[in-house]
Scaffold this motif. Structure first.
Motif, mmCIF file in Angstrom:
data_model
loop_
_atom_site.group_PDB
_atom_site.id
_atom_site.type_symbol
_atom_site.label_atom_id
_atom_site.label_comp_id
_atom_site.label_asym_id
_atom_site.label_seq_id
_atom_site.Cartn_x
_atom_site.Cartn_y
_atom_site.Cartn_z
ATOM 1 N N HIS A 97 47.166 -25.702 -4.392
ATOM 2 C CA HIS A 97 46.332 -26.891 -4.487
ATOM 3 C C HIS A 97 44.914 -26.569 -4.955
ATOM 4 O O HIS A 97 44.119 -27.467 -5.170
ATOM 5 N N SER A 98 44.591 -25.282 -5.084
ATOM 6 C CA SER A 98 43.229 -24.898 -5.460
ATOM 7 C C SER A 98 42.954 -25.262 -6.908
ATOM 8 O O SER A 98 43.813 -25.131 -7.776
ATOM 9 N N ARG A 99 41.750 -25.714 -7.163
ATOM 10 C CA ARG A 99 41.303 -25.947 -8.541
ATOM 11 C C ARG A 99 40.437 -24.757 -8.946
ATOM 12 O O ARG A 99 39.328 -24.598 -8.452
ATOM 13 N N GLN A 100 40.966 -23.931 -9.826
ATOM 14 C CA GLN A 100 40.267 -22.709 -10.225
ATOM 15 C C GLN A 100 39.359 -22.968 -11.423
ATOM 16 O O GLN A 100 39.777 -23.596 -12.410
ATOM 17 N N ALA A 101 38.135 -22.483 -11.318
ATOM 18 C CA ALA A 101 37.223 -22.581 -12.455
ATOM 19 C C ALA A 101 37.704 -21.669 -13.576
ATOM 20 O O ALA A 101 38.127 -20.535 -13.335
ATOM 21 N N LYS A 102 37.646 -22.174 -14.812
ATOM 22 C CA LYS A 102 38.096 -21.375 -15.947
ATOM 23 C C LYS A 102 37.030 -20.339 -16.291
ATOM 24 O O LYS A 102 35.836 -20.603 -16.270
ATOM 25 N N THR A 103 37.495 -19.143 -16.635
ATOM 26 C CA THR A 103 36.560 -18.107 -17.047
ATOM 27 C C THR A 103 36.316 -18.232 -18.544
ATOM 28 O O THR A 103 37.088 -18.843 -19.275
ATOM 29 N N ASN A 104 35.227 -17.624 -18.997
ATOM 30 C CA ASN A 104 34.896 -17.642 -20.420
ATOM 31 C C ASN A 104 35.348 -16.379 -21.135
ATOM 32 O O ASN A 104 35.087 -16.205 -22.324
ATOM 33 N N GLN A 105 36.005 -15.477 -20.416
ATOM 34 C CA GLN A 105 36.399 -14.225 -21.027
ATOM 35 C C GLN A 105 37.534 -14.447 -22.028
ATOM 36 O O GLN A 105 38.358 -15.340 -21.881
ATOM 37 N N VAL A 106 37.533 -13.652 -23.087
ATOM 38 C CA VAL A 106 38.603 -13.691 -24.070
ATOM 39 C C VAL A 106 39.762 -12.878 -23.508
ATOM 40 O O VAL A 106 39.626 -11.686 -23.250
ATOM 41 N N SER A 107 40.905 -13.515 -23.299
ATOM 42 C CA SER A 107 41.999 -12.803 -22.642
ATOM 43 C C SER A 107 43.337 -13.071 -23.314
ATOM 44 O O SER A 107 44.379 -13.026 -22.685
ATOM 45 N N ALA A 108 43.304 -13.369 -24.605
ATOM 46 C CA ALA A 108 44.544 -13.603 -25.347
ATOM 47 C C ALA A 108 45.245 -12.276 -25.622
ATOM 48 O O ALA A 108 44.614 -11.217 -25.732
ATOM 49 N N ILE A 109 46.561 -12.351 -25.730
ATOM 50 C CA ILE A 109 47.376 -11.189 -26.108
ATOM 51 C C ILE A 109 48.301 -11.640 -27.233
ATOM 52 O O ILE A 109 49.374 -12.195 -26.992
ATOM 53 N N PRO A 110 47.897 -11.427 -28.485
ATOM 54 C CA PRO A 110 48.748 -11.834 -29.611
ATOM 55 C C PRO A 110 50.014 -10.986 -29.686
ATOM 56 O O PRO A 110 50.010 -9.793 -29.359
ATOM 57 N N PHE A 111 51.116 -11.637 -30.096
ATOM 58 C CA PHE A 111 52.389 -10.962 -30.301
ATOM 59 C C PHE A 111 52.732 -10.984 -31.794
ATOM 60 O O PHE A 111 52.381 -11.920 -32.515
ATOM 61 N N SER A 112 53.457 -9.976 -32.226
ATOM 62 C CA SER A 112 54.121 -9.986 -33.525
ATOM 63 C C SER A 112 55.539 -9.492 -33.296
ATOM 64 O O SER A 112 55.738 -8.368 -32.809
ATOM 65 N N ILE A 113 56.532 -10.330 -33.613
ATOM 66 C CA ILE A 113 57.923 -10.030 -33.289
ATOM 67 C C ILE A 113 58.755 -10.044 -34.559
ATOM 68 O O ILE A 113 58.665 -10.977 -35.376
ATOM 69 N N ASN A 114 59.554 -8.995 -34.741
ATOM 70 C CA ASN A 114 60.460 -8.902 -35.878
ATOM 71 C C ASN A 114 61.848 -8.540 -35.394
ATOM 72 O O ASN A 114 62.008 -7.661 -34.531
ATOM 73 N N GLN A 115 62.873 -9.212 -35.937
ATOM 74 C CA GLN A 115 64.232 -8.777 -35.674
ATOM 75 C C GLN A 115 64.794 -8.107 -36.925
ATOM 76 O O GLN A 115 64.482 -8.490 -38.054
ATOM 77 N N ILE A 116 65.615 -7.080 -36.727
ATOM 78 C CA ILE A 116 66.181 -6.297 -37.811
ATOM 79 C C ILE A 116 67.647 -6.670 -37.957
ATOM 80 O O ILE A 116 68.437 -6.512 -37.025
ATOM 81 N N ILE A 117 67.999 -7.199 -39.140
ATOM 82 C CA ILE A 117 69.375 -7.557 -39.450
ATOM 83 C C ILE A 117 69.748 -6.873 -40.762
ATOM 84 O O ILE A 117 69.089 -7.082 -41.794
ATOM 85 N N ASN A 118 70.792 -6.038 -40.709
ATOM 86 C CA ASN A 118 71.258 -5.295 -41.893
ATOM 87 C C ASN A 118 70.119 -4.537 -42.568
ATOM 88 O O ASN A 118 69.983 -4.532 -43.797
ATOM 89 N N GLY A 119 69.277 -3.920 -41.733
ATOM 90 C CA GLY A 119 68.203 -3.074 -42.234
ATOM 91 C C GLY A 119 66.975 -3.816 -42.710
ATOM 92 O O GLY A 119 65.990 -3.190 -43.109
#
Length: 818
Positions: A97-119
């Motif tokens: 039930h707590s309302r947490q104050a948002k921080t201003n810190q940059v905390s993103a974690i970008p992903f890059s995903i590739n699948q390999i099919i027939n090389g």
């Protein structure tokens, strides 16, 4: 040491459920026994954990983010980048039930995903949402485990891969990302930890990193290769499945449970059967694979079926371990519309452990999670070098001699729409839905399908114990701003399952309006009974900023975009008195009747003389205002009722709006409305109802298809409790705080069976509910069929009973613990 079986009060320290709202002003009523406080608080400390998922914006926004959080972390997931937009560390002390104050810190974690099919490598670009957030399915949602699954994934230089799935899930101690790509020979996954510090590889499956404030996370994976280049991490998976988990160090999660914990399980009811238990790597939990065994074949016999599994959980390690359990059924799941599941001590006493109830039955639109399945999620803490003996009990139709009350999260994959958002379903018994909820308005209104209890079913044979016709539709707090045809959206919808079954349900939906002008919540309850469906709603609307509007709806039976029945007559009144009745004027999307003030106690609106259905019985509906407090512009305002006439496609119909005085066109910051409203779904005709409640049957014979059935409920089901010992926390559903482990009260009024909850209990073993008779105090019949819930906010248990109020005579009850 071995704890087998669990004896006496020491069973408490091993169990947890969260969370319930409590009235802190009643703290003086708490049991002050040092032993009780010690044991109850120990239970809280070991079992305070929760997780929660909700949309950060309205679901009609372009590629909105969704939140998955717990008392150990907060994360936001972007449906645009399919990456982490925010990941923040928590110390475990936060409650839901707590309302947490948002921080201003940059905390993103970008992903890059590739699948390999027939090389050849193909990069993940997104998913096909058709600009309406399709193919982002909510699979499980509740107190402990959350999972959303993206399908119809889009890949560079690759045709649509229909069987590709991207799962984002969480328990309180971690958030996990999982890929299931059947055509892939390998998967390459890159993550960028540029926003974090102290990135270190621990071993070939684990690494660690820290926030800017030095708070640590561990990342665990099933990758075959892991390497670091600066703050970029590269994972190689030599299969079609890939997983990475982010684990805050505050959670004390470890990966050794499958080696340190052993579980054995034996089913004893309805017949003896060994239950396989295995550690599910994807769920990160011990999974009980249950078969729905039937030994009886007649519906009346199956209604009384009980499923009992006795099991032992052993911890070989020198430290206490938190164990995740999943009770699972797939395919043959039994009467799935009503599922009640509880944990009990070895002696059969319900111990208050919450089980999250998630399920699906939809089939037809191809999806990995379509079809019939059930999963019940819970957490246990097992002391070091010890074994717990426990019982899992599940029922569908009846709990004791009455239909069980249950509230389950219902997944939608397989349903004809591909917008698989939050949907919840409550039931009396297991013969179809009783009331369904769509709080995000993903498909329709907040209240959707509503079905009467134990009337002729919608099948051509009108058979018993089956689905009845839908007379649904309902809504909460719709604000139509000046010139707008649609109301402001409810956003950041959070669900709090306080209690799920089998005597009383209590689930709160809390949200805010999209412009931040109001916060709202409504708590939905359904209780075990044998006469009719009564939805109880305790609402709270708080105005944060001034709002001007053309139209304001505080509650509806029937909704502007969802109403599956048509009543030809409305009436209003209070108690047994009818003050006005009129023929409805369907069609036109406008108000056609004058607004009528509801300023008397137990005011009501009756919607009756419903059109007949193609097959089976229809039903009539009603609204009863049980309590009301509206502080508007510094003065008290009464509710009003008005007929709203609708065009729903080719159907013309009428619904009822509960509003404020029509002259009020602005709400101001500080205004507030709290109320308790009942939605009544009564059988239309005496011959429709086949249930056992003779009082209802006799009332229908006299008053069928008239407003008098709603007036009867308003007057005769007005519970008047007078406290002798203890204190009333809530009037409806009735909740009483004990005084030194005891409560005593008299009760006037009531129909059929009504619930009472005793709260602030420092113990739960050997609870006793008695009724005073001419020959003295006697144990209340069927009181062994109780419900027990642990509330970590009060650090106490709450025990709920069904009271038999079929006899109209005043009654005298007392509750006690040894």
């Amino acid at each position: 040491m071995t704890l087998r079986p669990l004896l006496g009060l020491f069973a408490f320290s091993l169990f947890f459920t969260a969370c319930d709202q409590a009235n802190s002003s009643h703290a003086k009523e708490l049991n002050k026994s040092p032993l009780a406080i010690s044991l109850a608080e120990k239970s809280f400390k070991q079992h305070r954990d929760f997780s929660l998922s909700y949309w950060a914006d309205k679901i009609t926004a372009d590629k909105p983010k969704f939140v998955i959080e717990s008392n150990y972390f907060h994360s936001e997931i972007s449906t645009k980048t399919l990456s982490i937009a925010t990941l923040e560390w928590r110390d475990g002390s936060v409650d839901r039930h707590s309302r947490q104050a948002k921080t201003n810190q940059v905390s993103a974690i970008p992903f890059s995903i590739n699948q390999i099919i027939n090389g050849k490598s193909h990069k993940l670009l997104g998913f096909q949402d058709n600009k309406r957030l399709e193919n982002c399915a909510l699979i499980e949602n509740g107190r402990f485990f959350q999972r959303r699954v993206l399908s119809q994934l889009l890949w560079q230089d690759l045709k649509n891969q229909e069987e590709n799935y991207y799962e984002i899930s969480a328990w309180p101690d971690h958030v996990q990302f999982h890929l299931d790509l059947p055509q892939a020979q390998a998967i390459n996954w890159e993550i960028d930890l540029q926003a974090y510090a102290d990135v270190k590889i621990i071993n070939n499956t684990n690494l660690s990193f820290s926030t800017s404030k030095g708070k640590k996370f561990r990342l665990s994976t099933n990758a075959q290769k892991l390497k670091r280049v600066g703050k970029k991490i590269f994972f190689e998976f030599h299969s079609s499945k890939a997983s990475i988990r982010f684990i805050p160090n505050s959670s004390q999660n470890n990966d050794s449970l499958s080696k340190e914990i052993t579980i054995t399980a034996q089913q004893t009811l309805p017949k003896a059967n060994v239950v396989p238990v295995k550690f599910n790597e994807n769920l990160q939990a011990f999974q009980f694979d249950l078969d729905h065994i039937n030994t009886k074949h007649l519906p009346e016999e199956q209604n009384k079926r009980q499923e009992l599994i006795k099991f032992q959980v052993s911890n070989k390690s020198a430290q206490a371990k938190q164990v995740k359990l999943v009770f699972s059924k797939k395919g043959s799941v039994g009467p799935i519309t009503g599922i009640s599941s509880i944990l009990r001590d070895a002696d059969g006493t319900p111990n208050g452990t919450h089980i999250q109830l998630s399920k699906n039955w939809h089939k037809g639109s191809k999806h990995k999670f379509e079809g019939a399945w059930f999963r019940g999620f819970t957490l246990l803490t097992v002391p070091a070098k010890s074994t717990l003996d426990l019982q899992y009990l599940s029922v569908n139709g009846f709990f004791g001699n009455l239909p069980a009350a249950s509230h389950n999260q219902l997944a939608l994959p397989g349903y004809q729409s591909k917008r698989y958002h939050l949907w919840e379903q409550s039931a009396l018994g297991a013969w179809g839905e009783s009331i369904c909820y769509d709080p995000n308005h993903g498909l329709a209104s907040a209240i959707t399908d509503v079905r009467p209890l134990m009337v002729r079913s919608m099948s051509p044979m009108n058979k018993k114990w089956s689905w009845t016709n839908n007379v649904g539709g309902g809504e909460f707090f719709s604000v139509y701003k000046n010139g707008k045809a649609t109301p402001l959206k409810h956003i950041k919808v959070k669900v709090d399952h306080k209690r799920n079954c089998p005597v009383l349900t209590e689930v709160t939906y809390a949200s805010e309006l999209e412009d931040g002008s109001a916060e709202l919540s409504y708590t939905a309850s359904l209780s075990r009974t044998d006469d009719m469906v009564r939805g109880i709603y305790n609402i709270d609307y708080i105005i944060k900023k001034d709002i001007s509007f053309d139209r304001l709806v505080l509650f509806q039976v029937g909704a502007d975009n969802y109403n599956y029945t048509h009543e030809n007559e409305f009436a209003v009144g209070h108690g047994k008195t009818m003050t006005k009745t009129w023929a409805t004027a369907p069609g036109g999307n406008q108000y056609k009747s004058p607004a009528l003030k509801l300023d008397k106690a137990n005011s009501w609106v009756s919607l009756h003389k419903s059109d007949p259905m193609k097959e089976g019985a229809s039903a009539n509906r009603g609204i009863i205002i049980r309590s009301w407090k509206a502080s508007i512009h510094g003065s008290t305002q009464a509710p009003w009722a008005i007929e709203r006439s609708l065009d729903l496609g080719r159907r013309k119909t009428s619904i009822c709006d509960i509003i404020l005085d029509p002259k009020i066109k602005i709400l101001k910051a500080g205004d507030r409305i709290t109320a308790c409203i009942e939605m009544i779904v009564t059988p239309q005709f005496a011959n429709d109802y086949y249930g056992p409640n003779e009082k209802l049957h006799q009332a229908l014979k006299i008053n069928q298809n008239t407003w008098k059935m709603i007036a009867r409920d308003a007057a005769e089901n007005d519970l008047q409790a007078k406290i002798i010992k203890g204190s009333i926390i809530r009037q409806r559903p009735l909740k009483i705080a004990v005084d030194q482990k005891q409560a005593e009260f008299t009760l006037k009024g009531g129909l059929a069976y009504q619930p009472v909850t005793f709260t602030q209990l420092g113990e739960y073993k050997k609870a006793l509910l008695e009724i005073k008779t001419a020959s003295g105090w006697k144990k209340v019949p069927q009181s062994e069929f109780l419900q027990n819930d642990y509330n970590p906010k009060t650090k106490r248990w709450e025990i709920t009973y069904s009271l038999d109020l079929n006899d109209p005579a005043p009654k005298h009850f007392r509750f006690s613990l040894p």
